[in-house]
Design a protein around this motif. Structure first.
Motif, PDB file in Angstrom:
ATOM      1  N   VAL A  10      25.421  42.783  41.036  1.00  0.00           N
ATOM      2  CA  VAL A  10      26.104  44.054  41.281  1.00  0.00           C
ATOM      3  C   VAL A  10      26.953  43.906  42.540  1.00  0.00           C
ATOM      4  N   VAL A  11      28.262  44.049  42.396  1.00  0.00           N
ATOM      5  CA  VAL A  11      29.182  43.966  43.543  1.00  0.00           C
ATOM      6  C   VAL A  11      29.649  45.388  43.844  1.00  0.00           C
ATOM      7  N   GLU A  12      29.054  45.979  44.878  1.00  0.00           N
ATOM      8  CA  GLU A  12      29.276  47.401  45.190  1.00  0.00           C
ATOM      9  C   GLU A  12      29.003  47.613  46.677  1.00  0.00           C
ATOM     10  N   ASP A  13      29.926  48.286  47.391  1.00  0.00           N
ATOM     11  CA  ASP A  13      29.747  48.476  48.824  1.00  0.00           C
ATOM     12  C   ASP A  13      29.011  49.765  49.181  1.00  0.00           C
ATOM     13  N   ASP A  14      28.819  50.663  48.222  1.00  0.00           N
ATOM     14  CA  ASP A  14      28.124  51.925  48.459  1.00  0.00           C
ATOM     15  C   ASP A  14      26.605  51.674  48.423  1.00  0.00           C
ATOM     16  N   LYS A  15      25.941  51.862  49.575  1.00  0.00           N
ATOM     17  CA  LYS A  15      24.505  51.563  49.674  1.00  0.00           C
ATOM     18  C   LYS A  15      23.677  52.394  48.692  1.00  0.00           C
ATOM     19  N   VAL A  30      18.130  41.420  39.611  1.00  0.00           N
ATOM     20  CA  VAL A  30      19.381  41.968  40.152  1.00  0.00           C
ATOM     21  C   VAL A  30      19.652  41.422  41.552  1.00  0.00           C
ATOM     22  N   ALA A  31      20.885  40.929  41.770  1.00  0.00           N
ATOM     23  CA  ALA A  31      21.353  40.543  43.101  1.00  0.00           C
ATOM     24  C   ALA A  31      22.455  41.511  43.501  1.00  0.00           C
ATOM     25  N   ILE A  32      22.542  41.789  44.789  1.00  0.00           N
ATOM     26  CA  ILE A  32      23.507  42.763  45.297  1.00  0.00           C
ATOM     27  C   ILE A  32      24.478  42.081  46.255  1.00  0.00           C
ATOM     28  N   ALA A  33      25.766  42.454  46.171  1.00  0.00           N
ATOM     29  CA  ALA A  33      26.774  41.984  47.114  1.00  0.00           C
ATOM     30  C   ALA A  33      27.665  43.162  47.489  1.00  0.00           C
ATOM     31  N   GLY A  34      28.077  43.214  48.778  1.00  0.00           N
ATOM     32  CA  GLY A  34      28.882  44.336  49.229  1.00  0.00           C
ATOM     33  C   GLY A  34      30.347  44.034  49.403  1.00  0.00           C
ATOM     34  N   ASP A  35      30.733  42.747  49.334  1.00  0.00           N
ATOM     35  CA  ASP A  35      32.142  42.379  49.477  1.00  0.00           C
ATOM     36  C   ASP A  35      32.405  41.086  48.720  1.00  0.00           C
ATOM     37  N   ARG A  36      33.675  40.643  48.743  1.00  0.00           N
ATOM     38  CA  ARG A  36      34.064  39.476  47.937  1.00  0.00           C
ATOM     39  C   ARG A  36      33.334  38.206  48.387  1.00  0.00           C
ATOM     40  N   GLU A  37      33.279  37.970  49.688  1.00  0.00           N
ATOM     41  CA  GLU A  37      32.652  36.745  50.182  1.00  0.00           C
ATOM     42  C   GLU A  37      31.184  36.664  49.767  1.00  0.00           C
ATOM     43  N   VAL A  51      28.233  40.519  35.571  1.00  0.00           N
ATOM     44  CA  VAL A  51      28.526  41.068  36.888  1.00  0.00           C
ATOM     45  C   VAL A  51      29.052  42.495  36.719  1.00  0.00           C
ATOM     46  N   ILE A  52      28.460  43.448  37.473  1.00  0.00           N
ATOM     47  CA  ILE A  52      29.029  44.797  37.581  1.00  0.00           C
ATOM     48  C   ILE A  52      29.884  44.800  38.845  1.00  0.00           C
ATOM     49  N   LEU A  53      31.172  45.044  38.704  1.00  0.00           N
ATOM     50  CA  LEU A  53      32.099  44.914  39.827  1.00  0.00           C
ATOM     51  C   LEU A  53      32.841  46.225  40.081  1.00  0.00           C
ATOM     52  N   ASP A  54      32.631  46.782  41.272  1.00  0.00           N
ATOM     53  CA  ASP A  54      33.402  47.959  41.704  1.00  0.00           C
ATOM     54  C   ASP A  54      34.745  47.456  42.221  1.00  0.00           C
ATOM     55  N   LEU A  55      35.848  47.964  41.695  1.00  0.00           N
ATOM     56  CA  LEU A  55      37.170  47.499  42.110  1.00  0.00           C
ATOM     57  C   LEU A  55      37.510  47.943  43.525  1.00  0.00           C
ATOM     58  N   GLY A  56      36.876  48.983  44.021  1.00  0.00           N
ATOM     59  CA  GLY A  56      37.173  49.477  45.371  1.00  0.00           C
ATOM     60  C   GLY A  56      36.283  48.833  46.404  1.00  0.00           C
ATOM     61  N   LEU A  57      36.647  47.624  46.842  1.00  0.00           N
ATOM     62  CA  LEU A  57      35.827  46.871  47.802  1.00  0.00           C
ATOM     63  C   LEU A  57      36.540  46.787  49.154  1.00  0.00           C
ATOM     64  N   PRO A  59      38.155  44.910  52.320  1.00  0.00           N
ATOM     65  CA  PRO A  59      38.764  45.875  53.247  1.00  0.00           C
ATOM     66  C   PRO A  59      39.758  46.837  52.588  1.00  0.00           C
ATOM     67  N   ASP A  60      39.691  46.986  51.263  1.00  0.00           N
ATOM     68  CA  ASP A  60      40.602  47.912  50.571  1.00  0.00           C
ATOM     69  C   ASP A  60      39.790  48.865  49.702  1.00  0.00           C
ATOM     70  N   PRO A  61      38.839  49.624  50.315  1.00  0.00           N
ATOM     71  CA  PRO A  61      37.953  50.480  49.510  1.00  0.00           C
ATOM     72  C   PRO A  61      38.686  51.585  48.769  1.00  0.00           C
ATOM     73  N   GLY A  62      39.879  51.944  49.262  1.00  0.00           N
ATOM     74  CA  GLY A  62      40.625  52.996  48.584  1.00  0.00           C
ATOM     75  C   GLY A  62      41.539  52.473  47.491  1.00  0.00           C
ATOM     76  N   GLY A  63      41.719  51.189  47.418  1.00  0.00           N
ATOM     77  CA  GLY A  63      42.583  50.589  46.399  1.00  0.00           C
ATOM     78  C   GLY A  63      41.799  49.661  45.493  1.00  0.00           C
ATOM     79  N   VAL A  64      42.513  48.773  44.813  1.00  0.00           N
ATOM     80  CA  VAL A  64      41.844  47.861  43.866  1.00  0.00           C
ATOM     81  C   VAL A  64      42.211  46.404  44.108  1.00  0.00           C
ATOM     82  N   SER A  65      43.025  46.132  45.132  1.00  0.00           N
ATOM     83  CA  SER A  65      43.503  44.758  45.338  1.00  0.00           C
ATOM     84  C   SER A  65      42.350  43.786  45.587  1.00  0.00           C
ATOM     85  N   GLU A  66      41.388  44.207  46.430  1.00  0.00           N
ATOM     86  CA  GLU A  66      40.267  43.317  46.737  1.00  0.00           C
ATOM     87  C   GLU A  66      39.353  43.154  45.522  1.00  0.00           C
ATOM     88  N   GLY A  67      39.157  44.229  44.756  1.00  0.00           N
ATOM     89  CA  GLY A  67      38.334  44.139  43.550  1.00  0.00           C
ATOM     90  C   GLY A  67      38.945  43.213  42.511  1.00  0.00           C
TER      91      GLY A  67
END
Length: 451
Positions: A10-15, A30-37, A51-57, A59-67
């Protein structure tokens, strides 16, 4: 990690959402990751099927570029992983963009665990089916010789020997226990030779009564004996231009050994009841599970014939001596019989795998094939168990428990296997293992492996 569970990243920055998703998938590890790295690090360590991937990661939580960049990196490293992207409400355009870049599916927030669970479950089933099909295809496509299923260093060495010997006409003796695949290798010798367009004629010296074997091999003239109503060529003549395979030559009667020796020296045959010498151009391949040296000492096999039939000898290892081949063969047999019989059998459970690895297989490949076929017919579940195979589920105690020892043992065997697959080509082996040539050279030096 529990090897029996399915792996999910799960790639999601919301705790809060991280915690919700962790507990929503009880059937998954389940493994958890909060950012791309962190996602890439977990991907390498965890190797998840989905992989469950949130597109809003960040340093661009408001956009989708990092996701989207994370999506691209994951698929670059693990193209077979199924990615379910999670997007904000009313953000269908970016979800479609993600699918266009290789995502398996998308889901829009707010998260409904039950609906998301259905999507993830379906994605995992597709991943498993694709992996199984790919594995079976690789078994078939990467087998060293047609009809030979092998990945162990022991068998790959035999296969390389067959490839070298096949183009010649040297008389070859195949030695191996019953059921180890001698006839398969004889067929490979024929198919890789310049005689492949002609016949390969096989005769089992142990299966034909002694009083009939001579006429089977050499043929007979009309009237040579009661019932000989017409002239009939023998198996040696039928093989003219091709290959003659003499299976179980150790059971050849002494009286016929002299006649076979003359044929091997002169390359002519005389039919039973005949006087005419008939020239025959044939390549001879022999096989036996007998100890011919002991037979010679006991006066049961001619020493001069032994040297004629063993111009080159190939020893075929027993199944128990082939590292990892039992499971490879078992998987191929399982797939074949399940398809033939219309059974929905997916694979082996852990107990069955342990039992297959631990069993000595006195009947070799023939015994393994028979047990798998019976298990496919009688199995009550979608996975074959040790009980279905009529084997004991054993704990393998002789494996090291020290993590460093385990890692080094697996690493060494993986390098040996890869070298075998690549015919000892270091560059190809490094590519197959996903490491650089200098790294491979260092590892080979560490484990004292030579190409």
């Amino acid at each position: 990690m529990n090897a029996g569970k399915k792996h999910l990243l799960v790639v999601e920055d919301d705790k809060g959402l991280q915690s919700q998703l962790r507990w929503a998938f009880e059937d998954f590890e389940v493994a958890i990751a909060g950012d791309r790295e962190e996602a890439i690090a977990q991907l390498r360590r965890f190797e998840p099927g989905v992989v469950i991937l949130d597109l809003g990661l960040p340093p661009d939580p408001g956009g989708v570029s990092e996701g989207l960049a994370t999506l691209t990196d994951i698929l670059s490293l693990s193209p077979d992983t199924k990615i379910v992207v999670v997007t904000g409400d009313n953000d269908r355009a970016n979800a479609v963009k993600a699918v266009g870049r290789g995502a398996y599916d998308f889901y829009q927030k707010p998260v409904d665990p039950e609906m998301l669970g259905m999507i993830v479950g379906r994605a995992y089933r597709v991943h498993e089916l694709e992996r199984e099909n790919r594995r079976l295809t690789q078994f078939q496509d990467k087998m060293p010789l047609t009809g030979i299923i092998a990945t162990s260093p022991q068998m790959l060495k035999v296969c390389r020997t067959v490839e070298k010997v096949a183009p010649t006409d040297v008389t070859t003796l195949l030695l191996g226990a019953s059921g180890s695949g001698k006839e398969r290798f004889a067929q490979a010798l024929h198919e890789l030779s310049h005689r492949a367009k002609n016949k390969m004629v096989a005769i089992n010296c142990a299966a034909i009564p002694e009083n009939l074997l001579e006429s089977e091999l050499f043929g007979y003239e009309k009237g040579a004996f009661t019932g000989a109503t017409q002239t009939t060529p023998g198996k040696i003549e039928y093989a003219d231009g091709g290959t003659l395979f003499l299976d179980e030559i150790g059971d050849l009667p002494m009286e016929l050994q002299a006649k076979l020796l003359r044929f091997l020296q002169e390359r002519v045959v005389e039919r039973v009841g005949g006087r005419k010498e008939i020239p025959v151009d044939v390549r001879i391949v022999c096989a036996t599970h007998q100890d011919l040296s002991a037979h010679i000492a006991e006066g049961r096999f001619r020493e001069d014939l032994y040297y004629r039939v063993s111009e080159l000898t190939i020893n075929i290892p027993a199944l128990k001596e082939r590292d990892g081949d039992a499971l490879v063969l078992a998987t191929v047999f399982l797939d074949r019989f399940a398809r033939e019989m219309g059974r929905n059998i997916k694979g082996f459970d852990d107990g069955a795998r342990r039992a297959i690895e631990a069993h000595d297989w006195p009947g070799n490949v023939r015994e393994l094939e028979s047990r798998i076929k019976r298990a496919v017919i009688l199995a009550d579940n979608s996975n074959i168990t040790a009980a279905d195979l009529e084997l004991e589920d054993v704990e393998i105690e002789d494996r090291p428990f020290n993590l460093k020892q385990v890692r080094e043992e697996v690493e060494r065997k993986a390098i040996q296997r890869a070298l075998g697959h690549c015919n000892d080509n270091v560059s190809d082996t490094a590519t197959l293992l996903g490491i650089t040539r200098p790294t491979l050279y260092n590892l080979m030096e560490k484990y004292r492996l030579k190409s």
